[in-house]
Design a protein around this motif. Structure first.
Motif, PDB file in Angstrom:
ATOM      1  N   ASN A 293       4.834  13.973  -4.621  1.00 39.99           N
ATOM      2  CA  ASN A 293       5.077  12.617  -5.129  1.00 39.99           C
ATOM      3  C   ASN A 293       3.791  11.803  -5.309  1.00 39.99           C
ATOM      4  O   ASN A 293       3.824  10.708  -5.852  1.00 39.99           O
ATOM      5  CB  ASN A 293       6.009  11.855  -4.180  1.00 39.99           C
ATOM      6  N   VAL A 294       2.667  12.345  -4.833  1.00 44.19           N
ATOM      7  CA  VAL A 294       1.387  11.628  -4.894  1.00 44.19           C
ATOM      8  C   VAL A 294       0.533  12.150  -6.051  1.00 44.19           C
ATOM      9  O   VAL A 294       0.192  13.325  -6.096  1.00 44.19           O
ATOM     10  CB  VAL A 294       0.613  11.763  -3.558  1.00 44.19           C
ATOM     11  N   ALA A 295       0.207  11.257  -6.985  1.00 43.59           N
ATOM     12  CA  ALA A 295      -0.627  11.635  -8.125  1.00 43.59           C
ATOM     13  C   ALA A 295      -2.106  11.565  -7.756  1.00 43.59           C
ATOM     14  O   ALA A 295      -2.904  12.411  -8.146  1.00 43.59           O
ATOM     15  CB  ALA A 295      -0.346  10.723  -9.310  1.00 43.59           C
ATOM     16  N   ASN A 296      -2.469  10.544  -6.991  1.00 45.39           N
ATOM     17  CA  ASN A 296      -3.861  10.385  -6.559  1.00 45.39           C
ATOM     18  C   ASN A 296      -3.877   9.479  -5.337  1.00 45.39           C
ATOM     19  O   ASN A 296      -2.914   8.755  -5.068  1.00 45.39           O
ATOM     20  CB  ASN A 296      -4.721   9.786  -7.675  1.00 45.39           C
ATOM     21  N   CYS A 297      -4.963   9.533  -4.589  1.00 50.14           N
ATOM     22  CA  CYS A 297      -5.047   8.687  -3.396  1.00 50.14           C
ATOM     23  C   CYS A 297      -6.505   8.430  -3.033  1.00 50.14           C
ATOM     24  O   CYS A 297      -7.413   9.159  -3.455  1.00 50.14           O
ATOM     25  CB  CYS A 297      -4.317   9.333  -2.224  1.00 50.14           C
ATOM     26  N   ALA A 298      -6.704   7.388  -2.258  1.00 50.00           N
ATOM     27  CA  ALA A 298      -8.032   7.060  -1.729  1.00 50.00           C
ATOM     28  C   ALA A 298      -7.850   6.559  -0.309  1.00 50.00           C
ATOM     29  O   ALA A 298      -6.983   5.713  -0.041  1.00 50.00           O
ATOM     30  CB  ALA A 298      -8.701   5.996  -2.586  1.00 50.00           C
ATOM     31  N   ALA A 313      -4.635   3.825   3.294  1.00 50.40           N
ATOM     32  CA  ALA A 313      -4.355   4.841   2.270  1.00 50.40           C
ATOM     33  C   ALA A 313      -3.840   4.135   1.013  1.00 50.40           C
ATOM     34  O   ALA A 313      -2.821   3.439   1.061  1.00 50.40           O
ATOM     35  CB  ALA A 313      -3.325   5.843   2.770  1.00 50.40           C
ATOM     36  N   ILE A 314      -4.569   4.286  -0.075  1.00 50.67           N
ATOM     37  CA  ILE A 314      -4.135   3.741  -1.363  1.00 50.67           C
ATOM     38  C   ILE A 314      -3.483   4.882  -2.140  1.00 50.67           C
ATOM     39  O   ILE A 314      -4.115   5.921  -2.364  1.00 50.67           O
ATOM     40  CB  ILE A 314      -5.319   3.160  -2.157  1.00 50.67           C
ATOM     41  N   ILE A 315      -2.238   4.698  -2.537  1.00 49.26           N
ATOM     42  CA  ILE A 315      -1.458   5.777  -3.157  1.00 49.26           C
ATOM     43  C   ILE A 315      -1.096   5.438  -4.599  1.00 49.26           C
ATOM     44  O   ILE A 315      -0.597   4.343  -4.885  1.00 49.26           O
ATOM     45  CB  ILE A 315      -0.143   6.033  -2.389  1.00 49.26           C
ATOM     46  N   GLU A 316      -1.354   6.393  -5.475  1.00 47.01           N
ATOM     47  CA  GLU A 316      -0.848   6.320  -6.855  1.00 47.01           C
ATOM     48  C   GLU A 316       0.313   7.309  -6.950  1.00 47.01           C
ATOM     49  O   GLU A 316       0.127   8.504  -6.769  1.00 47.01           O
ATOM     50  CB  GLU A 316      -1.946   6.691  -7.856  1.00 47.01           C
ATOM     51  N   LYS A 317       1.503   6.794  -7.194  1.00 44.85           N
ATOM     52  CA  LYS A 317       2.690   7.652  -7.215  1.00 44.85           C
ATOM     53  C   LYS A 317       2.754   8.464  -8.505  1.00 44.85           C
ATOM     54  O   LYS A 317       2.261   8.041  -9.550  1.00 44.85           O
ATOM     55  CB  LYS A 317       3.967   6.805  -7.142  1.00 44.85           C
ATOM     56  N   ASN A 318       3.414   9.612  -8.408  1.00 49.37           N
ATOM     57  CA  ASN A 318       3.767  10.356  -9.603  1.00 49.37           C
ATOM     58  C   ASN A 318       4.889   9.631 -10.324  1.00 49.37           C
ATOM     59  O   ASN A 318       5.634   8.859  -9.730  1.00 49.37           O
ATOM     60  CB  ASN A 318       4.212  11.784  -9.253  1.00 49.37           C
ATOM     61  N   LEU A 319       5.016   9.877 -11.613  1.00 54.07           N
ATOM     62  CA  LEU A 319       6.036   9.243 -12.434  1.00 54.07           C
ATOM     63  C   LEU A 319       7.428   9.500 -11.850  1.00 54.07           C
ATOM     64  O   LEU A 319       7.733  10.626 -11.441  1.00 54.07           O
ATOM     65  CB  LEU A 319       5.954   9.787 -13.870  1.00 54.07           C
ATOM     66  N   ASN A 320       8.257   8.463 -11.811  1.00 59.47           N
ATOM     67  CA  ASN A 320       9.648   8.529 -11.314  1.00 59.47           C
ATOM     68  C   ASN A 320       9.750   8.791  -9.807  1.00 59.47           C
ATOM     69  O   ASN A 320      10.814   9.149  -9.307  1.00 59.47           O
ATOM     70  CB  ASN A 320      10.466   9.596 -12.063  1.00 59.47           C
ATOM     71  N   SER A 321       8.638   8.629  -9.095  1.00 55.01           N
ATOM     72  CA  SER A 321       8.671   8.803  -7.639  1.00 55.01           C
ATOM     73  C   SER A 321       9.046   7.474  -6.975  1.00 55.01           C
ATOM     74  O   SER A 321       8.634   6.403  -7.426  1.00 55.01           O
ATOM     75  CB  SER A 321       7.309   9.268  -7.132  1.00 55.01           C
ATOM     76  N   VAL A 348      -0.371   1.556  -5.705  1.00 58.93           N
ATOM     77  CA  VAL A 348      -0.882   0.943  -6.941  1.00 58.93           C
ATOM     78  C   VAL A 348      -0.391   1.738  -8.139  1.00 58.93           C
ATOM     79  O   VAL A 348      -0.067   2.920  -8.028  1.00 58.93           O
ATOM     80  CB  VAL A 348      -2.430   0.887  -6.944  1.00 58.93           C
ATOM     81  N   LYS A 349      -0.312   1.046  -9.295  1.00 58.89           N
ATOM     82  CA  LYS A 349       0.129   1.735 -10.512  1.00 58.89           C
ATOM     83  C   LYS A 349      -0.857   2.830 -10.897  1.00 58.89           C
ATOM     84  O   LYS A 349      -0.474   3.928 -11.276  1.00 58.89           O
ATOM     85  CB  LYS A 349       0.249   0.726 -11.665  1.00 58.89           C
TER      86      LYS A 349
END
Length: 369
Positions: A293-298, A313-321, A348-349
């Motif tokens: 479900n995680v597209a990217n993170c920092a 933890a900054i998370i960029e979600k995968n689409l529709n997650s 974050v988007k």
């Protein structure tokens, strides 16, 4: 007659977004001069990009090292997908001139277009950054594998999930190299053939000497000595020269395994202290990136009112997650130590990336905190 004469004198065919540019023949011989040849920039992942100077001799030497390392020849069709003002793209351009090989430059990056382009033009070699590889293999819809003789990941480390995804979806060799703009390539690994060492960044290449800051230690800040070293930094019109006989401090923390493979642990400035315990952001990021479900993170730390460090933890979600903080913490449970658990999780988007696909954590922290 003119066409025949021109044909004899063509050194290279360079395609920029399918538009042909002919380069007239001018053989590149051994360059003896050490005059400044190129002013380029580091990726800026530590904050402000640094301007670095390369000599004519060093730039040619760096290109020849890549030719030898990946066994390139005149028959190779080489693809450039990163900005030309960075050393990675410029090196590939010079490789094409040295080999008299065909060069393809894509000034815009569309993953589906790149997949199609590699197939149609029969591209045999390229070097990409991890964010580009992530986009390509995420958008890949058909089940057929991408055929390419050699593809190299450069500029930042890869997640294990992405390494496995690329290996399983290409016909050819997938390499990861490690280095800096100042030093060029220091280590390399053929991930397609060295599955047992996927968690490493490979072994040092020929001519390179590596050691950690504390002698006789197998873990610490990495120092290197290489013939591919830069000339110095340029700041406010002043040139700070680098002494080629001395070791260069990469600013990276590594662990050297008994079989001489290197494991990248962290940039020095990114190391976090929780109590008296050292925590590497990459260890947490690798776990998070394995979540589908995680597209990217920092991951980084911020100080609270008591001046104690809290892991963020900054998370960029995968689409529709539809994951939330509770899901993330539950996923991390038993995968990382308690002292590594994020205290703050923000979604974050889109995590902003620089033009080389790297996350600038310093800017991200300023923006969100």
């Amino acid at each position: 007659k003119t066409q025949k004469t021109l044909k004899k004198n063509i050194q290279n065919i360079i395609l920029i977004n399918d538009k042909k540019i002919l380069i007239l023949k001018k053989k590149i011989s051994k360059v003896k001069k050490n005059n400044f040849f190129l002013l380029c920039y580091t990726s800026g992942s530590t904050g402000q990009p640094k301007s670095i100077l390369l000599s004519q001799k060093t730039k040619i030497l760096r290109s020849n090292y890549v030719i030898d390392l990946y066994d390139l020849s005149q028959n190779d069709k080489i693809l450039i997908t990163t900005p030309l003002h960075h050393t990675l793209a410029f090196r590939k351009l010079i490789i094409c001139l040295i080999l008299n090989s065909e060069c393809h430059i894509k000034s815009t990056f569309d993953p589906n277009d790149i997949i199609k382009y590699i197939k149609e033009k029969k591209i045999s070699f390229t070097m990409m950054v991890p964010s580009q590889l992530e986009k390509i293999f995420k958008s890949k819809k058909n089940k057929s594998k991408i055929s390419i003789q050699n593809i190299v990941s450069s500029s930042s480390t890869l997640s294990l999930r992405l390494k496995k995804k690329v290996i399983n979806n290409i016909n050819g060799n997938f390499h990861e190299c490690y280095g800096t703009s100042e030093t060029s390539i220091l280590t390399n690994i053929n991930l397609s053939k060295d599955i047992k060492n996927l968690n490493t960044i490979g072994k040092k290449i020929k001519g390179v000497h590596l050691k950690t800051k504390k002698e006789n230690k197998l873990e610490g800040e990495l120092l290197c000595k290489t013939p591919l070293i830069f000339s110095g930094y340029l700041k406010n019109g002043i040139i700070t020269k680098h002494k080629k006989k001395s070791y260069f401090n990469t600013g990276d923390i590594v662990k050297i395994k008994n079989n001489n493979y290197l494991i990248f642990q962290s940039r020095k400035h990114e190391i976090m202290k929780v109590g008296a315990i050292t925590v590497y952001p990459k260890d947490i990021e690798q776990v998070l990136l394995n979540n589908k479900n995680v597209a990217n993170c920092a991951v980084f730390s911020v100080q609270d009112k008591k001046f104690e460090e809290k892991i963020v933890a900054i998370i960029e979600k995968n689409l529709n997650s539809h994951i939330n903080q509770r899901d993330i913490l539950h996923y991390c449970h038993n995968k990382i130590e308690n002292y590594q658990m994020p205290k703050i999780v923000k979604f974050v988007k889109k995590i902003p990336l620089n033009n080389l696909g790297k996350i600038n954590k310093i800017n991200l922290e300023k923006k969100l905190f």
